[in-house]
Write a protein that holds these residues in place. Sequence first.
Motif, PDB file in Angstrom:
ATOM      1  N   LYS A  54       0.958  -1.293  -0.090  1.00  0.00           N
ATOM      2  CA  LYS A  54      -0.022  -0.119   0.117  1.00  0.00           C
ATOM      3  C   LYS A  54       0.780   1.108  -0.091  1.00  0.00           C
ATOM      4  CE  LYS A  54      -3.448   2.543   2.793  1.00  0.00           C
ATOM      5  NZ  LYS A  54      -4.110   2.344   4.007  1.00  0.00           N
ATOM      6  N   VAL A  55       0.447   2.285  -0.716  1.00  0.00           N
ATOM      7  CA  VAL A  55       1.149   3.535  -0.625  1.00  0.00           C
ATOM      8  C   VAL A  55       0.086   4.488  -0.889  1.00  0.00           C
ATOM      9  CG1 VAL A  55       2.564   5.047  -2.109  1.00  0.00           C
ATOM     10  CG2 VAL A  55       2.918   2.533  -2.513  1.00  0.00           C
ATOM     11  N   THR A  56       0.164   5.543   0.127  1.00  0.00           N
ATOM     12  CA  THR A  56      -0.472   6.519   0.524  1.00  0.00           C
ATOM     13  C   THR A  56       0.006   7.896   0.336  1.00  0.00           C
ATOM     14  OG1 THR A  56      -2.001   5.327   2.006  1.00  0.00           O
ATOM     15  CG2 THR A  56      -2.261   7.824   2.033  1.00  0.00           C
ATOM     16  N   ASN A  57      -0.611   8.918  -0.549  1.00  0.00           N
ATOM     17  CA  ASN A  57      -0.213  10.392  -0.285  1.00  0.00           C
ATOM     18  C   ASN A  57      -1.515  11.160  -0.148  1.00  0.00           C
ATOM     19  OD1 ASN A  57      -1.795  10.507  -3.055  1.00  0.00           O
ATOM     20  ND2 ASN A  57       0.111  10.307  -4.251  1.00  0.00           N
ATOM     21  N   GLU A  58      -1.322  12.490  -0.373  1.00  0.00           N
ATOM     22  CA  GLU A  58      -2.208  13.640   0.326  1.00  0.00           C
ATOM     23  C   GLU A  58      -3.532  13.258  -0.754  1.00  0.00           C
ATOM     24  OE1 GLU A  58       0.794  14.065  -0.835  1.00  0.00           O
ATOM     25  OE2 GLU A  58       0.681  15.488  -2.807  1.00  0.00           O
ATOM     26  N   VAL A  59      -3.580  12.665  -1.787  1.00  0.00           N
ATOM     27  CA  VAL A  59      -4.515  12.628  -2.509  1.00  0.00           C
ATOM     28  C   VAL A  59      -5.312  11.376  -2.993  1.00  0.00           C
ATOM     29  CG1 VAL A  59      -3.940  14.767  -3.978  1.00  0.00           C
ATOM     30  CG2 VAL A  59      -3.594  12.576  -4.751  1.00  0.00           C
ATOM     31  N   ALA A  60      -4.563  10.167  -2.696  1.00  0.00           N
ATOM     32  CA  ALA A  60      -4.876   9.076  -2.863  1.00  0.00           C
ATOM     33  C   ALA A  60      -4.223   7.940  -2.169  1.00  0.00           C
ATOM     34  CB  ALA A  60      -4.794   8.595  -4.600  1.00  0.00           C
ATOM     35  N   SER A  61      -4.944   6.702  -2.249  1.00  0.00           N
ATOM     36  CA  SER A  61      -4.119   5.255  -1.759  1.00  0.00           C
ATOM     37  C   SER A  61      -4.107   4.503  -3.063  1.00  0.00           C
ATOM     38  CB  SER A  61      -4.874   4.755  -0.662  1.00  0.00           C
ATOM     39  OG  SER A  61      -4.704   5.709   0.484  1.00  0.00           O
ATOM     40  N   LEU A  62      -2.919   3.747  -3.122  1.00  0.00           N
ATOM     41  CA  LEU A  62      -2.724   2.569  -3.924  1.00  0.00           C
ATOM     42  C   LEU A  62      -2.582   1.221  -3.299  1.00  0.00           C
ATOM     43  CD1 LEU A  62      -2.365   1.786  -6.901  1.00  0.00           C
ATOM     44  CD2 LEU A  62      -0.148   2.243  -6.760  1.00  0.00           C
ATOM     45  N   PHE A  63      -3.543   0.323  -3.662  1.00  0.00           N
ATOM     46  CA  PHE A  63      -3.368  -0.719  -3.136  1.00  0.00           C
ATOM     47  C   PHE A  63      -2.953  -1.989  -4.080  1.00  0.00           C
ATOM     48  CE2 PHE A  63      -5.311   0.215   0.925  1.00  0.00           C
ATOM     49  CZ  PHE A  63      -6.359   1.093   0.504  1.00  0.00           C
ATOM     50  N   ILE A  64      -1.824  -2.819  -3.584  1.00  0.00           N
ATOM     51  CA  ILE A  64      -1.324  -3.759  -4.787  1.00  0.00           C
ATOM     52  C   ILE A  64      -1.190  -5.141  -3.963  1.00  0.00           C
ATOM     53  CG2 ILE A  64       0.457  -4.305  -6.374  1.00  0.00           C
ATOM     54  CD1 ILE A  64       1.149  -1.492  -6.443  1.00  0.00           C
ATOM     55  N   ALA A  66      -0.221  -9.102  -3.150  1.00  0.00           N
ATOM     56  CA  ALA A  66       1.163  -9.803  -3.246  1.00  0.00           C
ATOM     57  C   ALA A  66       1.559 -10.217  -4.517  1.00  0.00           C
ATOM     58  CB  ALA A  66       1.355 -10.993  -2.064  1.00  0.00           C
ATOM     59  N   ASP A  67       0.368 -10.899  -5.378  1.00  0.00           N
ATOM     60  CA  ASP A  67       0.701 -11.211  -6.735  1.00  0.00           C
ATOM     61  C   ASP A  67       0.854 -10.483  -7.776  1.00  0.00           C
ATOM     62  OD1 ASP A  67      -2.683 -12.187  -7.562  1.00  0.00           O
ATOM     63  OD2 ASP A  67      -1.782 -10.380  -7.273  1.00  0.00           O
ATOM     64  N   ARG A  68       0.557  -8.928  -7.278  1.00  0.00           N
ATOM     65  CA  ARG A  68       0.711  -7.982  -8.203  1.00  0.00           C
ATOM     66  C   ARG A  68      -0.126  -8.055  -9.711  1.00  0.00           C
ATOM     67  NH1 ARG A  68       4.823  -4.543  -9.067  1.00  0.00           N
ATOM     68  NH2 ARG A  68       5.756  -5.972 -10.625  1.00  0.00           N
ATOM     69  N   LYS A  69      -1.183  -8.676  -9.664  1.00  0.00           N
ATOM     70  CA  LYS A  69      -1.783  -8.890 -10.947  1.00  0.00           C
ATOM     71  C   LYS A  69      -3.083  -7.882 -10.966  1.00  0.00           C
ATOM     72  CE  LYS A  69      -0.729 -13.669 -11.938  1.00  0.00           C
ATOM     73  NZ  LYS A  69       0.452 -13.594 -12.781  1.00  0.00           N
ATOM     74  N   SER A  70      -3.185  -7.002  -9.980  1.00  0.00           N
ATOM     75  CA  SER A  70      -4.151  -6.024 -10.112  1.00  0.00           C
ATOM     76  C   SER A  70      -3.794  -5.105  -9.194  1.00  0.00           C
ATOM     77  CB  SER A  70      -5.427  -6.562  -9.748  1.00  0.00           C
ATOM     78  OG  SER A  70      -5.544  -6.820  -8.519  1.00  0.00           O
ATOM     79  N   SER A  71      -4.545  -3.835  -9.299  1.00  0.00           N
ATOM     80  CA  SER A  71      -4.290  -2.670  -8.235  1.00  0.00           C
ATOM     81  C   SER A  71      -5.598  -1.953  -8.077  1.00  0.00           C
ATOM     82  CB  SER A  71      -2.872  -1.879  -8.913  1.00  0.00           C
ATOM     83  OG  SER A  71      -3.088  -1.150 -10.074  1.00  0.00           O
ATOM     84  N   THR A  72      -5.610  -1.226  -7.085  1.00  0.00           N
ATOM     85  CA  THR A  72      -6.736  -0.617  -6.774  1.00  0.00           C
ATOM     86  C   THR A  72      -6.299   0.830  -6.367  1.00  0.00           C
ATOM     87  OG1 THR A  72      -8.185  -2.344  -6.076  1.00  0.00           O
ATOM     88  CG2 THR A  72      -8.969  -0.383  -5.521  1.00  0.00           C
ATOM     89  N   LEU A  73      -6.719   1.881  -7.013  1.00  0.00           N
ATOM     90  CA  LEU A  73      -6.925   3.187  -6.900  1.00  0.00           C
ATOM     91  C   LEU A  73      -8.068   3.696  -5.948  1.00  0.00           C
ATOM     92  CD1 LEU A  73      -4.960   6.203  -7.280  1.00  0.00           C
ATOM     93  CD2 LEU A  73      -6.979   6.295  -9.059  1.00  0.00           C
ATOM     94  N   SER A  74      -7.567   4.322  -4.730  1.00  0.00           N
ATOM     95  CA  SER A  74      -8.547   4.666  -3.630  1.00  0.00           C
ATOM     96  C   SER A  74      -8.654   6.275  -3.718  1.00  0.00           C
ATOM     97  CB  SER A  74      -8.495   4.055  -2.486  1.00  0.00           C
ATOM     98  OG  SER A  74      -9.583   4.213  -1.719  1.00  0.00           O
TER      99      SER A  74
END
Lengths: 114, 115
Positions: A54-64, A66-74
């Motif tokens: 998971k990565v988070t900044n001031e505008v969004a979060s990104l969830f990837i 373990a298999d890295r075959k998808s990602s979700t922008l929140s």
Amino acid sequence: LAKTTQPISMDSYEGQEVNITCSHNNIATNDYITWYQQFPSQGPRFIIQGYKTKVTNEVASLFIPADRKSSTLSLPRVSLSDTAVYYCLGNSMNYGGSQGNLIFGKGTKLSVKP
Amino acid sequence: KAGVTQTPRYLIKTRGQQVTLSCSPISGHRSVSWYQQTPGQGLQFLFEYFSETQRNKGNFPGRFSGRQFSNSRSEMNVSTLELGDSALYLCASSLARSGGADTQYFGPGTRLTVL
């Protein structure tokens, strides 16, 4: 570079959390996942980038996962100004080889309603 | 830090003419890439320059060319314009560092209309 698949469009209402999922089944070991936002007749704006977890900044979060075959922008608590096209794409780590060739798909057109 | 700038922002040309678009990257960025965006084809990669050399090229005809100067500023040229060249032309710059993803930052674009 990874080929990505996203929903063509999504609708939401102001104040809601929006999650846009991107599929990238053939992602390579050295690919990062990057998300851009684009308003009509403007250049894409970098939102967030990640490799795993998971990565988070001031505008969004990104969830990837373990298999890295998808990602979700929140996008938390969207507003009318978040109405835009969102692109998910893979870009490789630069080891000095040829770079710059970002492959943009159709993106997801997010419409936020009052 | 100033972002990527592109000039001109809007341009109208007629078929057969040629056009030159300019891009100034973010200070310190060494790589400049160019993209064409149309409603039908979306965002497509044209070419990338690094240290005044073209490192990568997309699938566009030879009428599309570019160059990069020693200060990393870049120009792209389209000769013998066709109606289908009407598009938003985007420039992006990046640090081109080794290791880690190399994030590209885009300019506002140049809207080219060919009549």
